[in-house]
Design a protein around this motif. Structure first.
Motif, short mmCIF file in Angstrom:
data_model
loop_
_atom_site.label_atom_id
_atom_site.label_comp_id
_atom_site.label_asym_id
_atom_site.label_seq_id
_atom_site.Cartn_x
_atom_site.Cartn_y
_atom_site.Cartn_z
N LEU A 165 1.00 -1.24 0.08
CA LEU A 165 0.13 -0.18 -0.10
C LEU A 165 0.89 1.26 0.01
CD1 LEU A 165 -2.88 -1.05 2.47
CD2 LEU A 165 -2.93 -0.87 -0.09
N GLU B 133 0.81 3.99 -3.03
CA GLU B 133 0.70 5.57 -2.52
C GLU B 133 1.61 6.26 -3.23
OE1 GLU B 133 -1.71 8.13 0.86
OE2 GLU B 133 -0.44 6.34 1.39
N GLU C 206 -8.94 -6.72 0.84
CA GLU C 206 -9.21 -5.51 1.48
C GLU C 206 -8.03 -4.52 1.10
OE1 GLU C 206 -8.98 -6.81 5.73
OE2 GLU C 206 -10.87 -7.89 5.36
N GLN D 239 -9.22 -2.93 -1.85
CA GLN D 239 -10.13 -1.77 -1.93
C GLN D 239 -9.50 -0.58 -1.36
OE1 GLN D 239 -12.53 -4.23 0.81
NE2 GLN D 239 -14.21 -4.61 -0.63
N LYS D 240 -8.39 -0.72 -0.73
CA LYS D 240 -7.72 0.52 -0.13
C LYS D 240 -7.04 1.12 -1.33
CE LYS D 240 -7.21 -1.12 4.63
NZ LYS D 240 -6.39 -1.66 5.44
N THR D 241 -6.54 0.26 -2.38
CA THR D 241 -5.88 0.85 -3.36
C THR D 241 -6.73 1.69 -4.30
OG1 THR D 241 -6.38 -1.12 -4.85
CG2 THR D 241 -3.98 -0.76 -3.67
N GLN E 34 -9.33 3.31 -3.03
CA GLN E 34 -9.18 4.73 -2.33
C GLN E 34 -8.16 5.60 -2.61
OE1 GLN E 34 -12.36 5.56 -0.88
NE2 GLN E 34 -11.30 7.64 -0.63
#
Length: 130
Positions: free
Chosen positions: A39, A43, A71, A74-76, A78
């Motif tokens: 992550l 980012e 999960e 899903q964060k990527t 966002q």
């Protein structure tokens, strides 16, 4: 092309002139995300691009995606939204289960998303040459 990270499970790179993020994921994503730099690497790459960038993800080499990695995906999503992505292409293998998982994650992506079975078609669509 500038490589941001390369591990046995993923490669993340950016093409600044194209304003595009590239990701290749591979293998069995069954280990926990906790403590994994994925992550942070993702980012870091997204922050190098200008708002309106595009993304190309190659998931043709992935065999299994655990709940923890679902999960993380899903964060990527966002991270991409917050960084200002305009559209993304996802290249998937013929695995029906994997296609269903990825499509479920990105069903309400918040940006234009299209699925492909080969990289050339995905790249052409992102370049507006479809």
């Amino acid at each position: 092309m500038q490589e941001i990270a390369k591990t046995e499970f993923y490669t993340i790179a950016v093409d600044l002139p194209k304003n595009r993020l590239y990701q290749t994921i591979k293998g069995s994503w069954v280990r926990p995300v906790k403590g994994d730099p994925y992550l942070q690497d993702f980012e870091k790459a997204a922050k190098l691009l200008k708002k309106g960038f595009t993304g190309l993800s190659d998931a043709t080499q992935i065999s299994v995606m655990s709940q923890e990695w679902t999960e993380a995906a899903q964060k990527t999503r966002q991270i991409l939204i917050e960084a200002g992505i305009s559209k993304a292409a996802e290249v998937l293998s013929e695995s029906v289960i994997l296609k269903m998982q990825v499509q479920r994650i990105f069903r309400q992506a918040g940006f234009t998303m299209k699925f492909f079975s080969n990289l050339q078609e995905a790249e052409a669509w992102l370049d507006g040459k479809e």
